[in-house]
Design a protein around this motif. Structure first.
Motif, PDB file in Angstrom:
ATOM      1  N   UNK A  72      18.368  57.253   0.750  1.00  0.00           N
ATOM      2  CA  UNK A  72      17.605  57.272  -0.308  1.00  0.00           C
ATOM      3  C   UNK A  72      17.035  56.190  -0.151  1.00  0.00           C
ATOM      4  N   UNK A  73      15.575  56.062  -0.822  1.00  0.00           N
ATOM      5  CA  UNK A  73      14.688  54.194  -0.384  1.00  0.00           C
ATOM      6  C   UNK A  73      13.451  54.513  -1.724  1.00  0.00           C
ATOM      7  N   UNK A  74      12.893  53.433  -1.604  1.00  0.00           N
ATOM      8  CA  UNK A  74      11.636  53.087  -2.814  1.00  0.00           C
ATOM      9  C   UNK A  74      10.877  53.337  -2.154  1.00  0.00           C
ATOM     10  N   UNK A  75      10.122  54.397  -2.670  1.00  0.00           N
ATOM     11  CA  UNK A  75       8.849  54.857  -2.431  1.00  0.00           C
ATOM     12  C   UNK A  75       7.075  53.637  -3.247  1.00  0.00           C
ATOM     13  N   UNK A  76       6.010  53.302  -2.574  1.00  0.00           N
ATOM     14  CA  UNK A  76       5.392  52.514  -2.959  1.00  0.00           C
ATOM     15  C   UNK A  76       4.972  52.618  -4.746  1.00  0.00           C
TER      16      UNK A  76
ATOM     17  N   UNK B 209      13.373  59.338   4.099  1.00  0.00           N
ATOM     18  CA  UNK B 209      13.915  59.830   2.700  1.00  0.00           C
ATOM     19  C   UNK B 209      14.037  61.384   2.563  1.00  0.00           C
ATOM     20  N   UNK B 210      12.642  62.342   3.182  1.00  0.00           N
ATOM     21  CA  UNK B 210      12.251  63.460   3.138  1.00  0.00           C
ATOM     22  C   UNK B 210      11.177  63.538   2.248  1.00  0.00           C
ATOM     23  N   UNK B 211      10.873  62.743   1.186  1.00  0.00           N
ATOM     24  CA  UNK B 211       9.445  63.445   0.866  1.00  0.00           C
ATOM     25  C   UNK B 211       7.841  63.186   1.608  1.00  0.00           C
ATOM     26  N   UNK B 212       8.220  63.990   2.743  1.00  0.00           N
ATOM     27  CA  UNK B 212       7.414  63.523   2.883  1.00  0.00           C
ATOM     28  C   UNK B 212       5.270  64.403   2.605  1.00  0.00           C
ATOM     29  N   UNK B 213       4.785  64.009   2.553  1.00  0.00           N
ATOM     30  CA  UNK B 213       3.793  65.232   2.199  1.00  0.00           C
ATOM     31  C   UNK B 213       2.780  65.348   3.646  1.00  0.00           C
ATOM     32  N   UNK B 214       1.446  66.075   3.410  1.00  0.00           N
ATOM     33  CA  UNK B 214       0.950  65.941   4.835  1.00  0.00           C
ATOM     34  C   UNK B 214      -0.088  64.925   5.405  1.00  0.00           C
ATOM     35  N   UNK B 215       0.351  64.128   4.305  1.00  0.00           N
ATOM     36  CA  UNK B 215      -0.299  62.632   5.132  1.00  0.00           C
ATOM     37  C   UNK B 215       0.263  61.764   5.283  1.00  0.00           C
ATOM     38  N   UNK B 216       1.508  62.136   5.267  1.00  0.00           N
ATOM     39  CA  UNK B 216       2.862  61.126   5.629  1.00  0.00           C
ATOM     40  C   UNK B 216       2.435  60.382   7.311  1.00  0.00           C
TER      41      UNK B 216
END
Length: 232
Positions: A144-148, A52-59
């Motif tokens: 696109x996709x749905x997160x938790x 999706x692209x919405x990574x953070x440091x914990x991905x």
């Protein structure tokens, strides 16, 4: 535990330079892993925030193989490319759901292999969360996709757009190109989990170095009467 969000206003998240750099790093590592599998004629997808692209440091970097393949081919591909002493588990959420082989690599990477042919909703599960192929990663495409949180993440030029899924299931299904059934199923599961808390999983077996996934699975089915015909 991440909880589903309701009554969320649609908003756009603009990425900064560090966000783009982090995404580039994660995607480069995902591409390398997908290339390793591709060299052995194994097609994989990267699933979740890296797609999706919405990574953070914990991905994490989650690579899934959509259809069953001999596990030794996957392990051989990984070992020949420097991944040694792999941690391996068979995981099954419920007695009737898809049994999966999980191979845990260093640096928060995991490869998942289905041990049985996935049903339609099980195939759509990954697309629901966002899944990208090797060619899409190489081309810089985000999906696109749905997160938790049950928030739809839609990539846009400057970052991504967020909108809630609850109450907009039909619209979300069309955007993702999946059936309404998988959207409703995930909403049901995640909202139920919020109500009763995390219920754990039915089966989680760690393999010894000498066991193959297929051999271990046959023994599990033989010795566990709770597993339905799905496991036979």
């Amino acid at each position: 535990m991440v909880k589903p969000e309701r009554n969320v206003s649609e908003k756009e998240i603009k990425y900064g330079e560090k966000d783009w750099e982090r995404l580039k790093k994660f995607r480069k590592e995902a591409e390398e892993l997908l290339e390793i599998l591709n060299q052995f004629n194994i097609s994989g997808l990267v699933h979740g925030s890296v797609a999706r692209g919405d990574v953070d440091k914990n991905s994490d970097i989650d690579v899934i193989i959509p259809d069953p393949v001999p596990s030794f081919k996957v392990e051989l591909a990984l070992k020949e490319n420097g991944y040694k002493n792999l941690d391996r588990k068979i995981v099954m959420a419920t007695p009737w759901q898809l049994p999966k082989a999980h191979i845990y690599l260093r640096d928060k990477k995991m490869v998942t292999i289905p041990l049985k042919k996935p049903k339609k909703l099980e195939e759509e599960f990954y697309k629901f969360g966002g899944a990208a192929s090797l060619s899409q990663i190489k081309e810089g495409k985000r999906t696109p996709g749905v997160d938790k949180r049950l928030i739809l993440i839609e990539p846009i030029e400057k970052g991504h757009r967020e909108r809630q899924v609850i109450g907009k299931e039909n619209e979300v299904a069309k955007i993702l190109g999946v059936s309404i059934e998988i959207v409703e199923e995930r909403v049901h599961v995640l909202t139920k989990r919020e109500e009763i808390g995390r219920t754990g999983i039915f089966l989680e077996k760690e393999l010894t170095p000498k066991e193959s996934f297929e051999e271990a699975w046959r023994q599990i089915v033989k010795n566990n009467p709770q597993i339905t015909k799905r496991g036979s």
